[in-house]
Write a protein that holds these residues in place. Structure first.
Motif, PDB file in Angstrom:
ATOM      1  N   GLN A 146       0.823  -1.204   0.000  1.00  0.00           N
ATOM      2  CA  GLN A 146       0.000   0.000   0.000  1.00  0.00           C
ATOM      3  C   GLN A 146       0.858   1.256   0.000  1.00  0.00           C
ATOM      4  O   GLN A 146       1.967   1.252   0.513  1.00  0.00           O
ATOM      5  N   SER A 147       0.271   2.326  -0.524  1.00  0.00           N
ATOM      6  CA  SER A 147       0.885   3.642  -0.481  1.00  0.00           C
ATOM      7  C   SER A 147      -0.237   4.668  -0.369  1.00  0.00           C
ATOM      8  O   SER A 147      -1.159   4.663  -1.183  1.00  0.00           O
ATOM      9  N   HIS A 148      -0.165   5.523   0.641  1.00  0.00           N
ATOM     10  CA  HIS A 148      -1.205   6.529   0.859  1.00  0.00           C
ATOM     11  C   HIS A 148      -0.547   7.882   1.080  1.00  0.00           C
ATOM     12  O   HIS A 148       0.266   8.038   1.992  1.00  0.00           O
ATOM     13  N   GLU A 149      -0.893   8.866   0.273  1.00  0.00           N
ATOM     14  CA  GLU A 149      -0.347  10.214   0.390  1.00  0.00           C
ATOM     15  C   GLU A 149      -1.499  11.202   0.556  1.00  0.00           C
ATOM     16  O   GLU A 149      -2.483  11.152  -0.175  1.00  0.00           O
ATOM     17  N   PHE A 150      -1.329  12.094   1.524  1.00  0.00           N
ATOM     18  CA  PHE A 150      -2.323  13.128   1.802  1.00  0.00           C
ATOM     19  C   PHE A 150      -1.651  14.487   1.719  1.00  0.00           C
ATOM     20  O   PHE A 150      -0.537  14.647   2.211  1.00  0.00           O
ATOM     21  N   ASN A 151      -2.327  15.442   1.133  1.00  0.00           N
ATOM     22  CA  ASN A 151      -1.808  16.802   1.025  1.00  0.00           C
ATOM     23  C   ASN A 151      -2.797  17.762   1.651  1.00  0.00           C
ATOM     24  O   ASN A 151      -4.001  17.703   1.348  1.00  0.00           O
ATOM     25  N   PHE A 152      -2.288  18.626   2.529  1.00  0.00           N
ATOM     26  CA  PHE A 152      -3.111  19.621   3.208  1.00  0.00           C
ATOM     27  C   PHE A 152      -2.486  20.992   3.010  1.00  0.00           C
ATOM     28  O   PHE A 152      -1.267  21.117   2.958  1.00  0.00           O
ATOM     29  N   ASP A 153      -3.309  22.006   2.934  1.00  0.00           N
ATOM     30  CA  ASP A 153      -2.846  23.393   2.920  1.00  0.00           C
ATOM     31  C   ASP A 153      -3.298  24.007   4.233  1.00  0.00           C
ATOM     32  O   ASP A 153      -4.494  24.159   4.460  1.00  0.00           O
ATOM     33  N   LEU A 154      -2.348  24.298   5.110  1.00  0.00           N
ATOM     34  CA  LEU A 154      -2.660  24.835   6.443  1.00  0.00           C
ATOM     35  C   LEU A 154      -1.951  26.168   6.624  1.00  0.00           C
ATOM     36  O   LEU A 154      -0.986  26.463   5.928  1.00  0.00           O
ATOM     37  N   ASP A 155      -2.400  26.952   7.603  1.00  0.00           N
ATOM     38  CA  ASP A 155      -1.673  28.187   7.896  1.00  0.00           C
ATOM     39  C   ASP A 155      -0.701  27.935   9.048  1.00  0.00           C
ATOM     40  O   ASP A 155      -0.760  26.914   9.722  1.00  0.00           O
ATOM     41  N   GLN A 156       0.205  28.893   9.244  1.00  0.00           N
ATOM     42  CA  GLN A 156       1.294  28.697  10.210  1.00  0.00           C
ATOM     43  C   GLN A 156       0.821  28.555  11.647  1.00  0.00           C
ATOM     44  O   GLN A 156       1.582  28.112  12.505  1.00  0.00           O
ATOM     45  N   SER A 157      -0.414  28.909  11.941  1.00  0.00           N
ATOM     46  CA  SER A 157      -0.904  28.799  13.318  1.00  0.00           C
ATOM     47  C   SER A 157      -0.895  27.349  13.811  1.00  0.00           C
ATOM     48  O   SER A 157      -0.889  27.116  15.019  1.00  0.00           O
ATOM     49  N   HIS A 158      -0.879  26.372  12.923  1.00  0.00           N
ATOM     50  CA  HIS A 158      -0.841  24.967  13.325  1.00  0.00           C
ATOM     51  C   HIS A 158       0.535  24.527  13.831  1.00  0.00           C
ATOM     52  O   HIS A 158       0.654  23.524  14.524  1.00  0.00           O
ATOM     53  N   LEU A 159       1.583  25.270  13.482  1.00  0.00           N
ATOM     54  CA  LEU A 159       2.940  24.860  13.843  1.00  0.00           C
ATOM     55  C   LEU A 159       3.181  24.881  15.352  1.00  0.00           C
ATOM     56  O   LEU A 159       3.846  24.003  15.883  1.00  0.00           O
ATOM     57  N   GLY A 160       2.651  25.887  16.038  1.00  0.00           N
ATOM     58  CA  GLY A 160       2.863  25.989  17.482  1.00  0.00           C
ATOM     59  C   GLY A 160       2.291  24.805  18.236  1.00  0.00           C
ATOM     60  O   GLY A 160       2.946  24.241  19.119  1.00  0.00           O
ATOM     61  N   GLN A 161       1.092  24.392  17.870  1.00  0.00           N
ATOM     62  CA  GLN A 161       0.454  23.243  18.523  1.00  0.00           C
ATOM     63  C   GLN A 161       1.231  21.956  18.243  1.00  0.00           C
ATOM     64  O   GLN A 161       1.441  21.142  19.131  1.00  0.00           O
TER      65      GLN A 161
END
Length: 146
Positions: free
Chosen positions: A111-126
């Protein structure tokens, strides 16, 4: 008893850490593997993998890269696990956006599963806080020998 809340969260990615694979091992090679459950959810899909495929020194390196990315919002950070079950790449984009690519599989042979998300930098701190918390509970044991 482990909380239902994941130790790490980033967009549709969640990771729960259950402890060391070999709690009694004090050497670098056996003492630094974590038993985890990783899950990625996206519209129409969900993939989960369980096992000892996250290595604490790899997570520590990811934290160093995340700290630099969080401070400058330039470049990228990656969790590239020795085991082929999980890989995370976070790349800075324009105006504080982050391109996140997560590859997760319970069986890399079939199997191979790839996911792509576009997030803003506010997620980095958490994410950084979660990684630091994991490292404070399960610090790197010993150092790699040549």
């Amino acid at each position: 008893m482990h909380s239902d809340e994941p130790d790490l969260k980033l967009g549709g990615f969640s990771l729960w850490v259950f402890g060391r694979q070999f709690p009694e091992a004090t050497d670098y090679w056996d003492g630094n593997w974590l038993n985890v459950r990783a899950r990625v959810e996206a519209p129409g899909a969900g993939v989960e993998a369980k096992g000892a495929f996250v290595n604490i020194p790899e997570l520590a390196g990811f934290v160093e890269q995340l700290e630099a990315l969080h401070a400058t919002l330039v470049g990228e950070a990656g969790l590239r696990c020795l085991e082929p079950n999980l890989e995370i790449a976070i790349r800075s984009g324009s105006r504080g956006h982050m391109a996140v690519k997560i590859m997760l599989t319970p069986d890399h042979m079939t199997q191979s599963h790839e996911f792509n998300f576009d997030l803003d930098q506010s997620h980095l701190g958490q994410l950084l806080d979660g990684c630091r918390s994991v490292l404070s509970r399960w610090p790197v044991r010993s150092k790699a020998s040549a």
